[in-house]
Design a protein around this motif. Structure first.
Motif, PDB file in Angstrom:
ATOM      1  N   PHE A 226       2.311  -4.666  -7.286  1.00  0.00           N
ATOM      2  CA  PHE A 226       2.860  -4.146  -6.023  1.00  0.00           C
ATOM      3  C   PHE A 226       2.937  -2.623  -6.061  1.00  0.00           C
ATOM      4  CE2 PHE A 226       6.006  -3.087  -2.835  1.00  0.00           C
ATOM      5  CZ  PHE A 226       5.757  -4.010  -1.819  1.00  0.00           C
TER       6      PHE A 226
ATOM      7  N   ARG B  57       6.943   0.977   1.237  1.00  0.00           N
ATOM      8  CA  ARG B  57       6.483   0.933  -0.149  1.00  0.00           C
ATOM      9  C   ARG B  57       7.548   0.468  -1.133  1.00  0.00           C
ATOM     10  NH1 ARG B  57       2.140   0.349  -2.320  1.00  0.00           N
ATOM     11  NH2 ARG B  57       2.400   1.868  -3.971  1.00  0.00           N
TER      12      ARG B  57
ATOM     13  N   GLN C 298      -0.692  -6.587  -2.589  1.00  0.00           N
ATOM     14  CA  GLN C 298       0.772  -6.535  -2.629  1.00  0.00           C
ATOM     15  C   GLN C 298       1.383  -7.887  -2.293  1.00  0.00           C
ATOM     16  OE1 GLN C 298       1.308  -3.097   0.045  1.00  0.00           O
ATOM     17  NE2 GLN C 298       2.180  -1.991  -1.696  1.00  0.00           N
TER      18      GLN C 298
END
Length: 488
Positions: free
Chosen positions: A357, A428, A366
């Motif tokens: 990830f 993120r 991811q």
């Protein structure tokens, strides 16, 4: 107690390590009863326990689904306020765990656990009626207070019925309900949010109301279904009850009325046991990882570009894989008695998942990383829970050790509520992912340390057994007895 025939067996699960028995004792095995008693317990006790934990985890973490469905917008909440709402759940949750576990045997599981379930179902449903942020905080506080004793109480409850060698498969079976709740919760939320606007309630409110009503119903029914112990199980005959108690005593899971009676000294010994403290550290790091994923997986999936409704569905597959891995890991762990090795392996899956990830910007990669991180942490939890329960005796020391483990887990949960919320914004989640990666490394490291410590202690016990007889040893030593072999 009825006399139970003894003989050897070729089934390794039926043979207790001879070093855990006295020199004048042979493993108690009755092939006919072996085929019957554990199957009966699996049919009558295990489904109730599994359903309890499924509802517990679902009602605690469905706020993640509600968040995606519009909770924060309707209550005008900031990310910081959302994290506070999650944190408020954990403070009373942690406070309740030890007292609840110490009271479980005194009050009786058949009264205490269904009462807790019914009451928190009411609180869950009430969350669906709140109009203000303050109302949500009040509900989360009482939810934590009522749910605090559930997981440690259920682990302790299963230890009333199953010997140590059989325990992880059963703990994994009911803990797998957590991974099922992640999948089931996503599917339910996808359908429930379509009720948005019905009877003046938003979709996120219906999530709480419907799931709360289901919990209340199960809680009321369970008053009539849960036995306190093998002695109170109506589905067992006298011979089967005697056999189960004999196997529990043989395995060191129970000691006797005097040794299993309450003592503050035994509570203190639980807090002072090195292996309990080492595993407690693993529990903390595991709790951070587990609850980060439990609360924020729908948000993580949504941040990868999926719509709110699709995010609910896309969170299902990783939890489904977690269920399968949990059961496979439990079978291996029970079959080969390798709790520590399983926890290290699970930590490696988490490391790989968070590394993927963190290292990729491709949304498919991811999303794929969740198929490593989620199964890794969900398979680890029953392994360390069983490891902790296996290595503490007598009853009060074991109850204390189990409570310590879950106090540490939920202390980690407090940190988790902030990591992917206020401290590390989407899409993120960079800071949070780095921390979770480091914690995954620590989980494996301290698990390995515990294996080496317990192996060294078992060697010391083996040397002591050469110099004394079981009759010469001081009674009431519990897991410190030379004849109590630690599970590795």
């Amino acid at each position: 107690m009825d006399k139970v025939p003894s003989r050897t067996s070729t089934d390794p699960e039926k043979n207790v390590d001879a070093s855990s028995l006295g020199s004048d004792q042979q493993p108690i095995v009755n092939d006919q009863l072996e085929r019957v008693v554990w199957r009966k317990l699996d049919v009558w006790v295990l489904p109730i326990v599994s359903l309890f934990y499924l509802l517990s985890f679902l009602d605690r973490t469905n706020i993640g689904n509600a968040k995606v469905a519009g909770l924060m917008k309707d209550l005008k909440m900031t990310p910081q306020q959302y994290s506070i709402a999650l944190t408020v759940t954990y403070v009373p949750y942690i406070v309740a765990e030890l007292p609840s576990n110490l009271l479980l045997k005194i009050v009786g599981p058949s009264l205490m656990l269904p009462t807790m379930l019914t009451l928190w179902g009411i609180v869950t449903a009430c969350q669906g009626t709140v109009k203000t942020y303050g109302g949500l905080l009040a509900c989360r506080f009482f939810l934590g207070l009522l749910e605090g004793g559930v997981f440690p109480g259920l682990v302790l409850y299963l230890s009333f019925f199953y010997p140590r060698l059989r325990l992880q498969t059963r703990i994994s079976a009911f803990f797998s309900a957590a991974s099922i709740s992640g999948a089931f919760g996503g599917i339910m939320a996808y359908g429930i949010v379509k009720l948005n606007g019905k009877s003046g309630h938003s979709g996120w409110q219906w999530i709480f109301i419907i799931e709360g009503v289901i919990t209340i119903f199960v809680g009321l029914v369970s008053f009539f279904l849960m036995p306190d112990s093998p002695d109170h199980a109506r589905f067992l005959n006298a011979e089967e009850k005697s056999y189960i108690k004999a196997k529990l005593k043989e395995d060191g899971a129970i000691a006797g009325d005097e040794a299993d009676s309450f003592s503050w000294g035994e509570v203190a010994k639980g807090f002072l046991s090195p292996h309990v403290l080492i595993v407690g550290i693993v529990f903390f790091f595991s709790g951070v990882v587990l609850y980060s994923l439990a609360y924020f997986t729908p948000s993580i999936v949504q941040s990868l570009g999926y719509t709110a409704a699709k995010a609910q569905l896309m969170s299902v597959p990783p939890f489904s894989v977690a269920f399968v891995l949990s059961m496979v890991a439990a079978w291996i762990s029970d079959r080969y008695q390798c709790r520590g090795a399983v926890t290290v392996f699970c930590s490696l899956l988490c490391i790989a998942g968070f590394g993927m990830f963190l290292g990729s910007t491709n949304h498919h990669v991811q999303y794929g990383s969740l198929f490593l991180a989620i199964p890794g942490t969900y398979a680890m939890a029953p392994a360390i829970s069983t490891w902790n329960a296996n290595n503490a005796a007598p009853h009060v020391r074991r109850a204390t050790a189990i409570a310590i483990g879950f106090i540490m887990t939920n202390s980690g949960g407090i940190l988790a509520t902030w990591l992917l919320g206020a401290l590390s914004p989407p899409p993120r989640y960079t800071k949070a992912t780095k921390i979770l990666l480091i914690f995954s490394v620590f989980m494996g490291f301290f698990s390995a340390i515990n294996v080496f410590y317990l192996r060294a202690e078992n060697k010391k016990k083996a040397e002591r057994r050469k110099t004394i007889t079981r009759q010469e040893e001081e009674p009431g030593l519990g897991d410190k007895s030379a004849w109590f072999v630690y599970s590795l």
